[in-house]
Write a protein that holds these residues in place. Structure first.
Motif, mmCIF file in Angstrom:
data_model
loop_
_atom_site.group_PDB
_atom_site.id
_atom_site.type_symbol
_atom_site.label_atom_id
_atom_site.label_comp_id
_atom_site.label_asym_id
_atom_site.label_seq_id
_atom_site.Cartn_x
_atom_site.Cartn_y
_atom_site.Cartn_z
ATOM 1 N N LEU A 176 0.836 -1.206 0.000
ATOM 2 C CA LEU A 176 0.000 0.000 0.000
ATOM 3 C C LEU A 176 0.872 1.258 0.000
ATOM 4 N N VAL A 214 1.185 4.104 -2.993
ATOM 5 C CA VAL A 214 0.739 5.479 -2.775
ATOM 6 C C VAL A 214 1.886 6.483 -2.862
ATOM 7 N N SER A 242 -2.666 5.820 -6.901
ATOM 8 C CA SER A 242 -2.631 6.162 -5.476
ATOM 9 C C SER A 242 -3.973 5.897 -4.807
ATOM 10 N N PHE A 243 -5.082 6.142 -5.535
ATOM 11 C CA PHE A 243 -6.398 5.841 -4.971
ATOM 12 C C PHE A 243 -6.575 4.342 -4.741
ATOM 13 N N LEU A 248 -4.755 3.641 -1.520
ATOM 14 C CA LEU A 248 -5.410 4.159 -0.319
ATOM 15 C C LEU A 248 -6.707 3.440 0.012
ATOM 16 N N PHE A 249 -7.519 3.153 -1.025
ATOM 17 C CA PHE A 249 -8.877 2.679 -0.769
ATOM 18 C C PHE A 249 -9.137 1.224 -1.171
ATOM 19 N N ALA A 256 -6.159 -1.269 0.718
ATOM 20 C CA ALA A 256 -6.431 -1.232 2.158
ATOM 21 C C ALA A 256 -7.438 -2.287 2.576
#
Length: 486
Positions: free
Chosen positions: A175, A179, A286-287, A290-291, A294
């Motif tokens: 992750l 990111v 990057s999204f 992050l989402f 995760a």
């Protein structure tokens, strides 16, 4: 640092001790560090080869193929080396390899992302040589790390927890790598300088996390140095390798992992192309970190609960099934960042279940191998498992490079052809779908070992050890071996 031997009920059962939270988290932190180092290659090196070094995609894919096949045999060689050590120093059987190999590994990562002032042929040879050397040093550090689990505990639930924490640590490393890396690169006008700074940051951070792990774990089930040195005559390597291939659960797990690990690595290698060219949104990567990635953490968290209720084998299959459905839908409906992030969340959640169980299940196959043959080979068994993982990495690096060449991918060209865009989409979704089905077949029809059977095998091994040690004149079975204390 000293040496002590545990006694009491824990010694007789071989199922204790229950590890402290500090030791468990410490073990998981190791895979944060290893993934900081490993993920740089899996996520960004193919694009670095094609776009920065100017290497043809098919040749770049071949670099991955050759280097990872080399790594696969390096894994087996390292496993043999570790298993046949007779003199255990103060750092232990496995921890000593980790201690000495970590800094060279970080330096080789930095070297892999350099742009030497060579011709194209010279840069290609440089890429081959440095990445192969990186993989060799990675084997020396990582094989002993994986072999630590059965040396730390023989409690099946504890192994599942360690495996989940390792997966959680690896996911956290992935992750952060997803990111943070590109923003660092893009902060510099000179892309070459950006790559150097980014990989240096991750190399240092990775080495620090590995040493955190080193200082927080202990080896318990390795046998005392005296026992190792006075043991029965060594089993010929040819016999050891033959016994590995007769270990059916190990072979089933290796085949399943070959599928899911290649699928996972193809996806993370291709998503940098997919977000840039299919979606036209470089921030989407990057999204995803992050989402979507995760969502591995809830998957890791729920895995021990699922294994207690339905068993490891069924949990593994459940995760592959979720993965298949998510990518099936994504192939048809993902045309923007939001839909990619939503369906990728299900993909990563599903992938967390089998990936969280790999390390616990390979530890179970160590006991199966000892039960069947009378020979216990932690590092060699683990290296056989990672041989298939490295083969999957070779496939994961080779297939995207070849496909990109076949569909006429054009480096650094904003508008790709429809053929190229479809090829990238197929790599992103169709390949993982096929591999998830293959993994289900391998676990259901080849692995076939239930948790109840694992417990029966451990109990029978405890009886065998007790009978053997009683015959040798020992008062109690030596199931704990040497505990290296800090």
């Amino acid at each position: 640092m000293g040496v002590s031997t545990q006694t009491g009920e824990a010694t007789r059962t071989g199922l204790q001790p229950v590890l402290s939270l500090r030791e468990k988290l410490g073990y998981g932190s190791g895979d944060v560090g290893f993934n900081f180092l490993f993920d740089m290659g899996q996520l960004y090196l193919l694009k670095f080869f094609t776009d920065a070094l100017g290497i043809n995609p098919a040749i770049a894919g071949t670099i991955f193929l050759v280097a990872k096949i080399w790594d696969a045999f390096a894994d087996v060689a390292v496993g043999t080396w570790v298993d046949n050590r007779t003199k255990l120093g103060k750092r232990g059987k496995y921890r000593s390899f980790i201690f000495y190999a970590t800094i060279p590994l970080a330096l080789m990562l930095i070297a892999s992302f350099q742009i030497p002032d060579f011709s194209l042929t010279g840069r290609t040879i440089w890429a081959f040589a440095v990445y192969m050397l990186f993989g060799t040093v990675y084997s020396i550090a990582n094989i002993p790390y994986g072999a630590l689990v059965p040396a730390m505990t023989r409690n099946l639930q504890e192994r599942s927890v360690l495996s989940s924490l390792r997966q959680g640590g690896g996911t956290l490393g992935l992750l952060i790598s997803t990111v943070v890396f590109w923003p660092i690169v893009n902060a510099f006008e000179d892309q070459a300088q950006g790559y150097t700074v980014a990989v240096t940051v991750f190399a240092i951070a990775g080495a620090v996390m590995i040493y955190v792990m080193y200082n927080n774990v202990q080896e318990r089930f390795v046998g005392s140095p005296q026992t190792v040195q006075t043991a029965a005559p060594k089993v010929p390597l040819s016999t050891q390798y033959r016994l590995l291939f007769s270990n059916r659960p190990l072979m089933g797990l290796c085949l399943a992992n070959l599928a899911i690990f290649s699928a996972f690595n193809v996806r993370i290698a291709v998503q940098v192309y997919f977000t840039e060219y299919n979606l036209g949104d470089t921030w989407a990567l990057s999204f995803i970190g992050l989402f979507a990635i995760a969502w591995v953490f809830p998957g890791v968290a729920v895995t021990p609960w699922l294994t207690r209720r339905i068993g490891k084998r069924q949990t593994y299959i459940l995760g592959c099934s979720i993965w298949f459905v998510a990518d099936f839908l994504a192939f048809f409906v993902v045309h923007d960042t939001l839909s990619l992030v939503i369906l990728s969340s299900f993909t990563f959640f599903g992938s967390a279940l089998p990936n969280s169980l790999n390390w616990a299940m390979v530890s179970d196959t160590v006991e199966y191998g000892e039960w069947k043959s009378g020979i216990r080979s932690e590092a060699l068994t683990y290296s056989a498992f990672t041989w298939f993982r490295k083969l999957s990495q070779a496939i994961a690096g080779f297939i995207p490079g070849v496909v990109l060449a076949l569909v006429a991918y054009a480096p650094n060209v904003a508008q790709q052809s429809e053929r190229a865009l479809f090829g990238i989409r197929a790599l992103m979704f169709l390949y993982p779908m096929a591999m998830s089905i293959f993994a289900i077949i391998a676990i259901w029809f080849v692995y076939k070992m239930s948790d109840e059977r694992c417990v029966e095998i451990q109990e029978e091994l405890c009886v065998r050890h007790a009978e053997r040690d009683a015959g040798d004149g020992f008062d109690s079975p030596d199931l704990t071996g040497t505990l290296v204390t800090k």
